[in-house]
Design a protein around this motif. Structure first.
Motif, short mmCIF file in Angstrom:
data_model
loop_
_atom_site.label_atom_id
_atom_site.label_comp_id
_atom_site.label_asym_id
_atom_site.label_seq_id
_atom_site.Cartn_x
_atom_site.Cartn_y
_atom_site.Cartn_z
N GLN A 9 0.84 -1.19 0.00
CA GLN A 9 0.00 0.00 0.00
C GLN A 9 0.88 1.25 0.00
O GLN A 9 1.87 1.31 0.72
CB GLN A 9 -0.90 -0.01 1.23
CG GLN A 9 -1.93 1.08 1.24
CD GLN A 9 -2.86 0.94 2.43
OE1 GLN A 9 -2.59 0.20 3.35
NE2 GLN A 9 -3.94 1.66 2.40
N LEU A 10 0.49 2.22 -0.80
CA LEU A 10 1.24 3.47 -0.86
C LEU A 10 1.05 4.26 0.43
O LEU A 10 0.01 4.15 1.09
CB LEU A 10 0.76 4.31 -2.04
CG LEU A 10 1.11 3.79 -3.42
CD1 LEU A 10 0.40 4.60 -4.48
CD2 LEU A 10 2.59 3.82 -3.64
N THR A 13 -2.44 6.65 2.17
CA THR A 13 -3.63 6.11 1.53
C THR A 13 -4.82 6.25 2.46
O THR A 13 -4.76 5.89 3.64
CB THR A 13 -3.42 4.62 1.19
OG1 THR A 13 -2.31 4.52 0.30
CG2 THR A 13 -4.65 4.03 0.54
N ARG A 15 -8.98 5.47 2.19
CA ARG A 15 -10.07 4.87 1.42
C ARG A 15 -9.61 4.39 0.05
O ARG A 15 -10.30 4.56 -0.95
CB ARG A 15 -11.23 5.84 1.28
CG ARG A 15 -11.94 6.13 2.56
CD ARG A 15 -13.16 6.96 2.34
NE ARG A 15 -13.82 7.22 3.61
CZ ARG A 15 -14.94 7.89 3.70
NH1 ARG A 15 -15.51 8.38 2.63
NH2 ARG A 15 -15.48 8.08 4.87
N GLY A 16 -8.41 3.87 0.00
CA GLY A 16 -7.88 3.33 -1.24
C GLY A 16 -7.31 4.36 -2.20
O GLY A 16 -6.91 4.03 -3.30
N ILE A 17 -7.26 5.62 -1.79
CA ILE A 17 -6.75 6.69 -2.65
C ILE A 17 -5.51 7.29 -2.00
O ILE A 17 -5.52 7.63 -0.82
CB ILE A 17 -7.81 7.79 -2.86
CG1 ILE A 17 -9.02 7.21 -3.57
CG2 ILE A 17 -7.24 8.95 -3.65
CD1 ILE A 17 -10.17 8.15 -3.67
N SER A 18 -4.45 7.42 -2.78
CA SER A 18 -3.21 8.03 -2.29
C SER A 18 -2.78 9.13 -3.26
O SER A 18 -2.88 8.95 -4.47
CB SER A 18 -2.11 6.97 -2.20
OG SER A 18 -0.89 7.58 -1.86
N ASP A 21 -0.07 7.94 -6.07
CA ASP A 21 -0.19 7.00 -7.18
C ASP A 21 0.06 7.72 -8.50
O ASP A 21 0.15 8.93 -8.55
CB ASP A 21 -1.53 6.26 -7.16
CG ASP A 21 -2.72 7.16 -7.43
OD1 ASP A 21 -2.53 8.37 -7.49
OD2 ASP A 21 -3.83 6.63 -7.59
N ARG A 24 -2.34 10.66 -9.96
CA ARG A 24 -2.37 11.85 -9.10
C ARG A 24 -1.03 12.56 -9.09
O ARG A 24 -0.98 13.78 -8.94
CB ARG A 24 -2.82 11.46 -7.70
CG ARG A 24 -4.31 11.17 -7.69
CD ARG A 24 -4.81 10.73 -6.34
NE ARG A 24 -6.21 10.35 -6.42
CZ ARG A 24 -6.63 9.17 -6.87
NH1 ARG A 24 -5.78 8.26 -7.24
NH2 ARG A 24 -7.92 8.90 -6.93
N TRP A 72 6.71 3.37 -6.08
CA TRP A 72 7.13 4.18 -4.94
C TRP A 72 8.29 3.54 -4.19
O TRP A 72 9.22 4.21 -3.77
CB TRP A 72 5.94 4.40 -4.01
CG TRP A 72 6.29 5.11 -2.74
CD1 TRP A 72 6.48 4.55 -1.52
CD2 TRP A 72 6.52 6.50 -2.58
NE1 TRP A 72 6.79 5.51 -0.59
CE2 TRP A 72 6.83 6.72 -1.22
CE3 TRP A 72 6.49 7.58 -3.44
CZ2 TRP A 72 7.10 7.98 -0.72
CZ3 TRP A 72 6.76 8.84 -2.93
CH2 TRP A 72 7.07 9.03 -1.59
#
Length: 112
Positions: A9-10, A13, A15-18, A21, A24, A72
């Motif tokens: 996982q980045l 993060t 809710r699954g958004i970073s 990524d 973005r 990353w």
């Protein structure tokens, strides 16, 4: 350095958004470059200085991530810091602009 077979996982993060990524990071670099040009033309001498720094940060984010095509965990620590600062700054700029425009249009609709 090599990546592991399991996806990691980045950082940052939610809710699954970073903001780190690929897509973005591209938008963050674009936001920094656009902000930099705006500051250069409308900000006086301090605007020119911060505009050049903002443009340099946006281009550095693009260059270090190969325009968003990166992993990353393959970046060196120094590059992670530059990309992290640039991505988060650009992401906040885009978010504030978009949410601000939505708020302004709702206020105009309410009073029009």
């Amino acid at each position: 350095m090599s990546t592991q077979d399991t996806p990691q996982q980045l950082p940052l993060t939610f809710r699954g958004i970073s903001p780190l990524d690929g897509i973005r990071v591209r938008w963050a670099g674009s936001a920094l470059v656009i902000l930099g040009f705006g500051l250069c033309f409308f900000g006086g001498i301090a605007g020119v200085i911060f505009g050049v720094l903002s443009i340099a940060l946006g281009i550095a984010v693009w260059a270090l991530t190969h325009f968003g095509h990166y992993n990353w965990y393959d970046l060196p620590p120094v590059s992670r810091r530059v990309v992290g600062v640039g991505a988060v700054t650009g992401y906040v700029i885009v978010a504030v602009y978009l949410y601000g425009m939505i708020l302004i249009t709702k206020i105009i609709r309410r009073f029009a």
